[in-house]
Write a protein that holds these residues in place. Structure first.
Motif, PDB file in Angstrom:
ATOM      1  N   ARG A   1      41.697  50.169  42.873  1.00 17.51           N
ATOM      2  CA  ARG A   1      42.626  49.520  43.800  1.00 17.51           C
ATOM      3  C   ARG A   1      41.880  49.043  45.048  1.00 17.51           C
ATOM      4  O   ARG A   1      42.098  47.937  45.532  1.00 17.51           O
ATOM      5  CB  ARG A   1      43.756  50.481  44.172  1.00 17.51           C
ATOM      6  N   LYS A   2      40.988  49.859  45.571  1.00 17.98           N
ATOM      7  CA  LYS A   2      40.203  49.474  46.743  1.00 17.98           C
ATOM      8  C   LYS A   2      39.301  48.285  46.424  1.00 17.98           C
ATOM      9  O   LYS A   2      39.150  47.363  47.226  1.00 17.98           O
ATOM     10  CB  LYS A   2      39.352  50.643  47.241  1.00 17.98           C
ATOM     11  N   ALA A   3      38.695  48.303  45.240  1.00 18.49           N
ATOM     12  CA  ALA A   3      37.778  47.226  44.849  1.00 18.49           C
ATOM     13  C   ALA A   3      38.514  45.910  44.647  1.00 18.49           C
ATOM     14  O   ALA A   3      37.937  44.837  44.862  1.00 18.49           O
ATOM     15  CB  ALA A   3      37.033  47.601  43.567  1.00 18.49           C
ATOM     16  N   GLY A   4      39.790  45.976  44.252  1.00 22.98           N
ATOM     17  CA  GLY A   4      40.573  44.765  44.009  1.00 22.98           C
ATOM     18  C   GLY A   4      40.680  43.874  45.226  1.00 22.98           C
ATOM     19  O   GLY A   4      40.829  42.659  45.100  1.00 22.98           O
ATOM     20  N   GLY A   5      40.596  44.417  46.414  1.00 24.47           N
ATOM     21  CA  GLY A   5      40.708  43.625  47.637  1.00 24.47           C
ATOM     22  C   GLY A   5      39.377  43.269  48.265  1.00 24.47           C
ATOM     23  O   GLY A   5      39.345  42.714  49.358  1.00 24.47           O
ATOM     24  N   LEU A   6      38.293  43.573  47.606  1.00 29.58           N
ATOM     25  CA  LEU A   6      36.968  43.308  48.172  1.00 29.58           C
ATOM     26  C   LEU A   6      36.361  42.035  47.601  1.00 29.58           C
ATOM     27  O   LEU A   6      36.627  41.653  46.469  1.00 29.58           O
ATOM     28  CB  LEU A   6      36.017  44.473  47.858  1.00 29.58           C
ATOM     29  N   SER A   7      35.529  41.417  48.410  1.00 29.51           N
ATOM     30  CA  SER A   7      34.733  40.280  47.913  1.00 29.51           C
ATOM     31  C   SER A   7      33.331  40.422  48.502  1.00 29.51           C
ATOM     32  O   SER A   7      33.154  41.000  49.573  1.00 29.51           O
ATOM     33  CB  SER A   7      35.367  38.938  48.297  1.00 29.51           C
TER      34      SER A   7
ATOM     35  N   THR B   1      39.211  57.308  40.063  1.00 32.11           N
ATOM     36  CA  THR B   1      38.741  56.014  39.576  1.00 32.11           C
ATOM     37  C   THR B   1      39.786  54.935  39.795  1.00 32.11           C
ATOM     38  O   THR B   1      39.453  53.807  40.207  1.00 32.11           O
ATOM     39  CB  THR B   1      38.351  56.106  38.094  1.00 32.11           C
ATOM     40  N   MET B   2      41.047  55.263  39.571  1.00 33.77           N
ATOM     41  CA  MET B   2      42.115  54.283  39.812  1.00 33.77           C
ATOM     42  C   MET B   2      42.186  53.919  41.289  1.00 33.77           C
ATOM     43  O   MET B   2      42.369  52.743  41.638  1.00 33.77           O
ATOM     44  CB  MET B   2      43.450  54.828  39.305  1.00 33.77           C
TER      45      MET B   2
END
Length: 116
Positions: free
Chosen positions: A103-109, A98-99
């Motif tokens: 982290r991967k989701a933090g750079g997505l838009s 999940t972490m």
């Protein structure tokens, strides 16, 4: 399962028996863990825990499986006799998985739909 660990997943499988299955089990109580464990082992999966519960579902199994198709094969084999009226599967993620996803989701838009 930890980061860099085995390439299998843990699953939370809920199930509900038919009234006929409950009638049969009431007349002849059987510990279903052994049969379920043997079925899962045939596809390389493992029963971690089996619980019965109150509510919409009659029981919960926690399973580790090598892949989705092996897990699906086991579920199809388990419900084929007709004693289960419904199932619901939830994939379980470790904290590490999940972490990593966060982290991967933090750079997505993503552009949300607009009403224009």
């Amino acid at each position: 399962m930890t980061r860099g660990g085995p390439s299998h997943g843990s699953l939370h499988a809920q199930f509900a028996y038919t009234p006929e299955a409950w009638a049969a089990l009431s007349k002849n109580p059987v510990d279903r863990r052994e049969g379920l464990s043997q079925l899962l082992e045939k596809v390389g999966a493992k029963l971690i825990a089996l619980y019965y519960c109150f509510g919409e579902y009659d029981g919960v199994a926690v399973v580790e499986a090598p892949d989705n198709s092996s897990y699906t094969a086991a579920i199809l084999g388990a419900i084929a006799p007709g004693h289960v009226k419904t199932t619901k599967t939830t994939v379980l993620l470790t904290v590490e998985e999940t972490m990593e996803a966060m982290r991967k989701a933090g750079g997505l838009s993503y552009q949300a739909p607009s009403g224009r």
